[in-house]
Enzyme design. Sequence first.
Site, PDB file in Angstrom:
ATOM      1  N   ASP A  20      12.758 -25.717 -18.812  1.00  0.00           N
ATOM      2  CA  ASP A  20      12.985 -27.156 -18.764  1.00  0.00           C
ATOM      3  C   ASP A  20      13.720 -27.660 -19.998  1.00  0.00           C
ATOM      4  O   ASP A  20      13.200 -27.586 -21.109  1.00  0.00           O
ATOM      5  CB  ASP A  20      11.635 -27.874 -18.641  1.00  0.00           C
ATOM      6  CG  ASP A  20      11.806 -29.375 -18.524  1.00  0.00           C
ATOM      7  OD1 ASP A  20      12.839 -29.816 -18.000  1.00  0.00           O
ATOM      8  OD2 ASP A  20      10.906 -30.105 -18.968  1.00  0.00           O
TER       9      ASP A  20
ATOM     10  N   ASP B 259      20.670 -32.344 -17.611  1.00  0.00           N
ATOM     11  CA  ASP B 259      19.273 -31.955 -17.390  1.00  0.00           C
ATOM     12  C   ASP B 259      19.164 -30.900 -16.296  1.00  0.00           C
ATOM     13  O   ASP B 259      19.761 -31.034 -15.234  1.00  0.00           O
ATOM     14  CB  ASP B 259      18.453 -33.194 -17.010  1.00  0.00           C
ATOM     15  CG  ASP B 259      16.976 -32.882 -16.851  1.00  0.00           C
ATOM     16  OD1 ASP B 259      16.408 -32.218 -17.745  1.00  0.00           O
ATOM     17  OD2 ASP B 259      16.391 -33.296 -15.845  1.00  0.00           O
TER      18      ASP B 259
END
Length: 468
Positions: free
Chosen positions: A144, A348
């Site tokens: 992440d 992201d």
Amino acid sequence: MDGKLFSVLILSFLLTVSVTFSVPLPYQTLVLTSLPEPQSQLSHQSDSESDTTLSLDLHHVDNLPPSAAFSSTPESLFKLRLRRDALRVRALSTLAAAVSQTNVSGRPADFSSSIVSGLAQGSGEYFTRIGIGTPPKYVYMVLDTGSDVVWVQCSPCRKCYSQSDPVFDPKASTSFSGVTCDSPVCRRLDSPGCNNRDKCLYQVSYGDGSFTVGEFSTETLTFRKTKVDNVAFGCGHDNEGLFVGAAGLLGLGRGKLSFPTQAGSRFGRKFSYCLVDRSASSKPSSMVFGESAVSRNAVFTPLLTNPKLDTFFYVGLKGVSVGGTRVPGIAASLFKLDPTGNGGVIVDSGTSVTRLTRPAYVALRDAFRIGASNLKRSSDFSLFDTCFDLSGKTEVKVPTVVLHLEGADVSLPASNYLIPVDSEGKFCFAFAGTMSGLSIIGNIQQQGFRVVFDLAGNRVGFAPRGCA
């Protein structure tokens, strides 16, 4: 013919040719595919590692065992993905808004925990297999870019959610070491806790109220054949409301406790990933740490710094072109990161659909609708308000879309912005608007690019056709 006139004609011809080839192609072909089916067997690439380079396979959450995916339809999996996506975007936006409203002490006004992650419940999209401890116990972990802290569930569990592998037992590892409250590692936490045995405690809170709490420690992580010693990580004994399946999380953000920062001296503070379009290929996505992470054909844009939030990868978006023409309603001012930490654009890995501030999205959508007026329109689907009925077709022409980043133009393949949403031939324009100040370049738009995070050079790169 007069020699001078001939020369002028030749020069005129060459100029015409050069101009013709420099003009962006207004349309490109989209070969129609269907929604990806979950794979019952995870494929693997061959190992390629050295002391300074590390290569990993990445697997999408839909392919992880045990998973309801194998009894689900592609349509239901896609709807679940969009639901996870909405949670993710809300968490990221909440975090970005909170840090822009810091109180006098410099702490976010709405958060009391030591670290706040952008990961929302169930929003882990890409996972890899990592060995924890000595001897290594292999588990699935979420990767992440919106989080910093590395953590895994640990026994004894006060409360643990269901995961696909046995919970890690630190007592069975010879390399596990607790961290004392006065150690430099503990002090890197924003607001560390301390138990009655002088052991450092951590807490990560998520945007939806979920959290993980436990001892902050150091441990050896094993990636295929490569061992990385003394990685500071959270050994979580109380983990509530989190996603099912993964044992924990490998934080890839820009903060001081993320894995790329901790392992920076070994891998040069460089990593990259390439996310495969799962509707077109069954091979795994991949991640590389080290010098090999930097693709030769990547175009780079500078990393921008949010003074209030060091986790996210901010970039400067100057505009967008559709069909070879800059969209007039999209200006750099719509994406400006202000001194209070509001606004900006991040790259992201965990967000699927790119979100643009509402005025920018509306301008982009309207330009695309005009360029795609030859395609048969269909009804809206979930968050998508620009959909088309392409049933019965095998390919169509669609307007090109180019993201103009600071110093880098990223031309998207058609499959990165017109995507299947059902099995009936409905395709939707895969961008969405947001009322939040934060814009996000999501993983659907990143598919097929090797996205390079060069922290040493303070830049992010995009290399087309980078998954080979």
